[in-house]
Design an enzyme around this catalytic site. Structure first.
Site, mmCIF file in Angstrom:
data_model
loop_
_atom_site.group_PDB
_atom_site.id
_atom_site.type_symbol
_atom_site.label_atom_id
_atom_site.label_comp_id
_atom_site.label_asym_id
_atom_site.label_seq_id
_atom_site.Cartn_x
_atom_site.Cartn_y
_atom_site.Cartn_z
ATOM 1 N N ASN A 151 0.826 -1.210 0.000
ATOM 2 C CA ASN A 151 0.000 0.000 0.000
ATOM 3 C C ASN A 151 0.854 1.251 0.000
ATOM 4 O OD1 ASN A 151 -2.470 -1.359 0.347
ATOM 5 N ND2 ASN A 151 -2.294 -1.307 2.571
ATOM 6 N N ASP B 253 0.844 4.551 2.041
ATOM 7 C CA ASP B 253 0.241 5.144 3.243
ATOM 8 C C ASP B 253 0.264 6.666 3.074
ATOM 9 O OD1 ASP B 253 0.034 2.606 4.242
ATOM 10 O OD2 ASP B 253 1.631 2.820 5.733
ATOM 11 N N GLY C 280 6.864 -8.868 24.892
ATOM 12 C CA GLY C 280 7.515 -9.882 24.067
ATOM 13 C C GLY C 280 6.552 -10.813 23.380
ATOM 14 N N ASP D 85 4.573 -6.432 11.857
ATOM 15 C CA ASP D 85 5.084 -6.829 10.531
ATOM 16 C C ASP D 85 6.590 -7.062 10.587
ATOM 17 O OD1 ASP D 85 2.476 -6.361 9.656
ATOM 18 O OD2 ASP D 85 2.938 -4.335 8.958
HETATM 19 P P1 ADP Z 1 1.166 -5.532 16.704
HETATM 20 O O1 ADP Z 1 2.158 -4.536 16.199
HETATM 21 O O2 ADP Z 1 0.690 -6.475 15.657
HETATM 22 O O3 ADP Z 1 0.046 -4.943 17.514
HETATM 23 P P2 ADP Z 1 2.622 -6.234 19.148
HETATM 24 O O4 ADP Z 1 2.185 -4.925 19.726
HETATM 25 O O5 ADP Z 1 2.406 -7.454 19.965
HETATM 26 O O6 ADP Z 1 1.970 -6.507 17.709
HETATM 27 O O7 ADP Z 1 4.191 -6.094 18.804
HETATM 28 C C1 ADP Z 1 4.887 -7.063 18.065
HETATM 29 C C2 ADP Z 1 6.298 -7.220 18.609
HETATM 30 O O8 ADP Z 1 6.984 -5.967 18.556
HETATM 31 C C3 ADP Z 1 6.374 -7.648 20.077
HETATM 32 O O9 ADP Z 1 6.362 -9.048 20.184
HETATM 33 C C4 ADP Z 1 7.703 -7.060 20.499
HETATM 34 O O10 ADP Z 1 8.760 -7.891 20.060
HETATM 35 C C5 ADP Z 1 7.765 -5.770 19.719
HETATM 36 N N1 ADP Z 1 7.238 -4.634 20.497
HETATM 37 C C6 ADP Z 1 6.036 -4.017 20.346
HETATM 38 N N2 ADP Z 1 5.889 -3.003 21.230
HETATM 39 C C7 ADP Z 1 7.038 -2.973 21.965
HETATM 40 C C8 ADP Z 1 7.536 -2.162 23.039
HETATM 41 N N3 ADP Z 1 6.805 -1.159 23.559
HETATM 42 N N4 ADP Z 1 8.776 -2.440 23.534
HETATM 43 C C9 ADP Z 1 9.529 -3.443 23.018
HETATM 44 N N5 ADP Z 1 9.113 -4.233 22.014
HETATM 45 C C10 ADP Z 1 7.894 -4.018 21.495
#
Ligand code: ADP
Length: 310
Positions: free
Chosen positions: A9, A11, A233, A261
């Site tokens: 896409n 954005d 995590g 992603d």
């Molecule tokens: P999405 O982006 O799909 O909502 P998540 O929020 O679970 O998924 O984030 C995916 C991955 O990115 C986590 O498993 C972690 O490794 C990393 N991550 C996301 N937010 C943080 C954060 N605040 N601090 C450290 N790592 C993060």
């Protein structure tokens, strides 16, 4: 190598003091155009980390289309399986208000025209790949068809159930190795029709166990599962094994866009390299963490020297 099949896409981002109500007009800042789409994001995340990665998808015959393909190529992604459809490319219209809250409208455009009939032409690539990674911003029938072909070819499939939900056919569900969900997507994936349990009351590890036991259909069990937990995590379960929790490195979060992603692209690449699921998750949490330390999705994706340590 790794093959990512999915969405790409443009954005289109405008900062606004507040989101317009229906019928209202607000004046915002200058338009910023960024490459995005879950599939392209995954491919770029893997390429930045040094992966040999190809992307298969569809762009439109508009100016965004050539911009998006050029961007992927510049990042070292093999774009020989990207096709051009007459009409517009996929676009996400994003407004970001003063509090950092997003309002997003996605127009799938060419992504929506990647039909199941496209799978046959991808057959040699599906056979040659070590891992094929998919998400849900292209038609679900196409995802199902590609996964079935991978199943027959013995190619490992990573499915990120995003955007969910998708009550995939049982045979498709059973090909996921792993199924990757965030906490929100896990709520949907663990829901059982007619089951009174309040899913939100379940601890993430219990939700993960429940998904592995089979959910929306008898025997609808993924081969393995990764449940991402943001700053906490991820949890992974491989087959009949016990759940393992992998903490994320502590970082200062600036913008979490595209973290999932980056995580999934890194995970799929490490699996293609032959890592165990647990080792691949240990690597992927570092890529996800790096992705939250800068604005945007692809601009924040790390090269290996910028990966935070666990
Ligand atoms: P999405 O982006 O799909 O909502 P998540 O929020 O679970 O998924 O984030 C995916 C991955 O990115 C986590 O498993 C972690 O490794 C990393 N991550 C996301 N937010 C943080 C954060 N605040 N601090 C450290 N790592 C993060």
């Amino acid at each position: 190598g790794l093959l990512v099949v999915g969405s790409v896409n443009a954005d289109l981002v405008v900062r606004v003091p507040r989101h317009p109500r229906p019928g209202e007009t607000v004046l915002g800042g200058d338009l910023a155009v960024h490459p995005g789409g879950k599939g392209a994001n995954q491919a770029v995340a893997a390429a930045r980390l040094g992966a040999q990665v190809a992307f298969a998808g569809r762009v439109g015959s508009d100016a965004h289309g050539s911009m998006l393909v050029d961007g992927l190529r510049r990042d070292g992604v093999d774009v020989s399986l990207v096709g051009t459809e007459p009409g517009p490319s996929g676009v996400a219209l994003i407004t970001v208000d003063g509090r950092g809250e997003n309002a997003i409208t996605v127009s799938p455009g060419a992504n929506g025209r990647l039909g199941p009939d496209a799978a046959e032409a991808l057959e040699p690539a599906l056979r040659a790949a070590a891992v094929v990674s998919l998400q849900l911003e292209i038609p679900h029938e196409t995802v199902a068809e590609i996964m079935r072909r991978c199943g027959r070819a013995g190619t490992r499939v990573v499915l990120n159930l995003s955007p969910g939900p998708w009550a995939a056919p049982t045979d498709v569900w059973r090909l996921c190795d792993p199924l990757v969900v965030n906490e929100h997507e896990a709520l949907d994936a663990a829901a059982r029709p007619g089951d009174g349990t309040a899913e939100s009351a379940l601890a993430p590890v219990d939700r993960a166990r429940r998904i592995m036991r089979g959910t929306h259909a008898v025997d609808a069990r993924p081969r393995s599962l990764v449940l991402t937990l943001g700053a906490a995590g991820a949890i992974c379960i491989d087959g009949d094994g016990e759940p393992a929790h992998v903490p994320a490195p502590a970082v200062e979060a600036v913008d979490t866009t595209g973290a999932g992603d980056a995580f999934t692209g890194a995970l799929a690449w490490r699996l293609a390299c032959g890592d165990s699921l647990l080792d691949a998750v240990r690597y992927a949490v570092r890529a996800g963490a790096a992705a939250v330390t800068a604005e945007g999705a692809q601009p924040s994706y790390p090269t290996p020297d910028r990966l935070p340590l666990l």
